[in-house]
Scaffold this active site. Structure first.
Site, PDB file in Angstrom:
ATOM      1  N   LYS A  14      -0.093 -11.326   7.105  1.00 38.63           N
ATOM      2  CA  LYS A  14       1.135 -11.315   7.927  1.00 38.63           C
ATOM      3  C   LYS A  14       1.202 -10.029   8.715  1.00 38.63           C
ATOM      4  CE  LYS A  14       3.451  -8.059   5.362  1.00 38.63           C
ATOM      5  NZ  LYS A  14       3.742  -6.703   5.841  1.00 38.63           N
ATOM      6  N   LEU A 102      -0.623  -5.658   5.744  1.00 41.89           N
ATOM      7  CA  LEU A 102      -0.929  -7.032   6.167  1.00 41.89           C
ATOM      8  C   LEU A 102      -0.616  -8.056   5.070  1.00 41.89           C
ATOM      9  CD1 LEU A 102      -4.264  -6.224   8.035  1.00 41.89           C
ATOM     10  CD2 LEU A 102      -2.120  -6.990   9.090  1.00 41.89           C
ATOM     11  N   GLY A 104      -1.931  -8.622   2.118  1.00 50.18           N
ATOM     12  CA  GLY A 104      -3.086  -9.293   1.517  1.00 50.18           C
ATOM     13  C   GLY A 104      -2.871  -9.681   0.053  1.00 50.18           C
ATOM     14  N   SER A 106      -0.055  -9.888  -1.604  1.00 50.75           N
ATOM     15  CA  SER A 106       1.081 -10.818  -1.708  1.00 50.75           C
ATOM     16  C   SER A 106       0.661 -12.224  -1.302  1.00 50.75           C
ATOM     17  CB  SER A 106       2.214 -10.370  -0.792  1.00 50.75           C
ATOM     18  OG  SER A 106       2.594  -9.059  -1.092  1.00 50.75           O
ATOM     19  N   ASP A 139       7.201  -9.435  -0.460  1.00 49.66           N
ATOM     20  CA  ASP A 139       6.637 -10.220   0.652  1.00 49.66           C
ATOM     21  C   ASP A 139       6.157 -11.603   0.220  1.00 49.66           C
ATOM     22  OD1 ASP A 139       7.007  -8.219   2.500  1.00 49.66           O
ATOM     23  OD2 ASP A 139       4.971  -7.415   2.314  1.00 49.66           O
TER      24      ASP A 139
HETATM   25  O1  C5P Z   1       8.129  -5.650  -3.745  1.00 54.17           O
HETATM   26  P1  C5P Z   1       6.915  -4.806  -3.635  1.00 54.17           P
HETATM   27  O2  C5P Z   1       6.021  -4.918  -4.838  1.00 54.17           O
HETATM   28  O3  C5P Z   1       6.161  -4.978  -2.372  1.00 54.17           O
HETATM   29  O4  C5P Z   1       7.429  -3.317  -3.624  1.00 54.17           O
HETATM   30  C1  C5P Z   1       6.603  -2.216  -3.899  1.00 54.17           C
HETATM   31  C2  C5P Z   1       7.456  -0.974  -3.894  1.00 54.17           C
HETATM   32  O5  C5P Z   1       7.873  -0.680  -2.567  1.00 54.17           O
HETATM   33  C3  C5P Z   1       8.734  -1.063  -4.695  1.00 54.17           C
HETATM   34  O6  C5P Z   1       8.521  -0.713  -6.046  1.00 54.17           O
HETATM   35  C4  C5P Z   1       9.633  -0.053  -4.000  1.00 54.17           C
HETATM   36  O7  C5P Z   1       9.289   1.256  -4.392  1.00 54.17           O
HETATM   37  C5  C5P Z   1       9.213  -0.195  -2.550  1.00 54.17           C
HETATM   38  N1  C5P Z   1      10.075  -1.134  -1.815  1.00 54.17           N
HETATM   39  C6  C5P Z   1      11.358  -0.733  -1.458  1.00 54.17           C
HETATM   40  N2  C5P Z   1      12.154  -1.602  -0.768  1.00 54.17           N
HETATM   41  C7  C5P Z   1      11.723  -2.810  -0.397  1.00 54.17           C
HETATM   42  C8  C5P Z   1      10.418  -3.238  -0.727  1.00 54.17           C
HETATM   43  C9  C5P Z   1       9.622  -2.370  -1.435  1.00 54.17           C
HETATM   44  O8  C5P Z   1      11.769   0.382  -1.778  1.00 54.17           O
HETATM   45  N3  C5P Z   1      12.509  -3.612   0.311  1.00 54.17           N
END
Ligand code: C5P
Length: 325
Positions: A14, A102, A104, A106, A139
């Protein structure tokens, strides 16, 4: 146990067409507003439930072949949640670079959920698949829907949008050094450091601004390609462009001069729109014409890593699951 079919799933990357970050929430995530678009750069996953127990993962390409891989974690969560008995065998062909913004990892997780939902004896409702995806990463739900998706909340609250025009998309990130994977948590931590004063009120102003800009921007992306031969969007593209930007971009550009250099190179190649995706390290340029995109990708490849992809509409995304013998 009768053997289940072997599924092959295209796990599309994405890009983010705009990404506005608002305040950090009590759960540690940030409120954000973004539009995600699936593109044709893709990993492949072959997924099979065999006799036995546990999970196995083999990888062609550059990704860990163990339980630290989000595809493995998706298989474990789905097997437990949907009472899938047997051994889940995964083979991942990795093409999407990690730490590029990108999606990947997710997308691989979403692909595993899509296939395993088909093998469950009691097929989970679509909303349950999205909820499981949200547990794996912000994501993942958008990459379960595919096409053009509005992402709210921490990104996991998703709304499908009508398809955009079939833009060509040139991706580029520096090799080695500056182009090393950018960690998402570190990118958000850096954002907090530089934006200490974001109150919920400021956040809601940001959100309102983003939502109104979406209304202006999307029609420009939907315009017939013949109208967008040069770098201007039909409805005053450059002004619109200035509004729906990626909030991570200034932060990432300050990390290395390679990032603004790539940005300028894509602009000079007459991309209609240039932006960072996610928290980087990749940037994308959008082109109406395949030839110009291919030329830009080839020029960038002299010094950087580059790819030429196309937007993948939801109808194509949904056809990305097939049964293999
Ligand atoms: O959801 P994901 O695993 O992609 O998030 C990884 C990290 O990125 C989270 O632990 C957080 O620290 C940060 N994050 C955030 N706000 C978001 C998405 C991700 O702070 N909306």
């Amino acid at each position: 146990m009768a053997s289940a079919p072997r599924y092959r799933v295209r796990a599309y990357a994405k890009i983010n067409l705009g990404l506005n970050i608002a305040q950090r929430r009590p759960d540690g995530f940030h409120e954000l507003r973004t539009i995600l678009q699936t593109i044709s750069l893709a990993d492949d996953l072959v997924i099979e439930v065999r006799r036995g127990r546990g999970i196995s993962l083999t990888v062609t390409g550059d990704a860990p072949a163990d339980s630290s891989n989000l595809a493995w974690r998706a298989a474990a969560l789905a097997a437990e949640s949907w009472a899938i008995r047997g051994h889940v065998a995964l083979h991942l062909t990795k093409r999407i670079p990690a730490g590029a913004g990108l999606g990947g990892g997710s997308s691989d997780a979403a692909a595993v959920l899509r296939a395993l939902a088909l093998t469950a004896r009691r097929p989970p409702a679509p909303a349950a698949v999205l909820a499981l995806g949200a547990q794996l990463g912000s994501d993942v739900p958008a990459l379960l829907l595919g096409g053009t998706v509005l992402g709210l909340g921490r990104g996991e609250e998703v709304y499908t949008l009508a398809d955009l025009a079939p833009w060509h998309c040139v991706l580029a990130m520096p090799r080695g050094g500056a182009g090393k994977a950018i960690s998402t948590p570190e990118a958000y931590a850096r954002w907090d450091l530089h934006h200490p004063g974001l109150t919920p009120l400021a956040a809601s102003a940001t959100i309102m601004r983003f939502c109104s800009l979406v209304q202006q921007v999307l029609p420009a992306f939907r315009a017939p390609l013949t109208v967008t031969r040069n770098r201007e969007f039909p409805s005053g593209g450059s002004k619109v462009h200035a509004g729906i930007e990626n909030d991570f971009q200034p932060e990432v550009f300050s990390l290395s001069p390679d990032f603004p250099r790539i940005h300028r190179q894509l602009q000079r190649a007459s991309a209609a729109w240039v932006s960072l995706t996610g928290s980087g390290a990749a940037q994308f340029g959008l082109f109406a014409e395949a030839g110009r995109a291919a030329q830009a990708a080839a020029r960038l490849a002299v010094r950087d890593r580059s790819w030429h992809a196309r937007f993948v509409p939801r109808s194509q995304f949904l056809r990305g699951v097939s049964v293999v013998s």
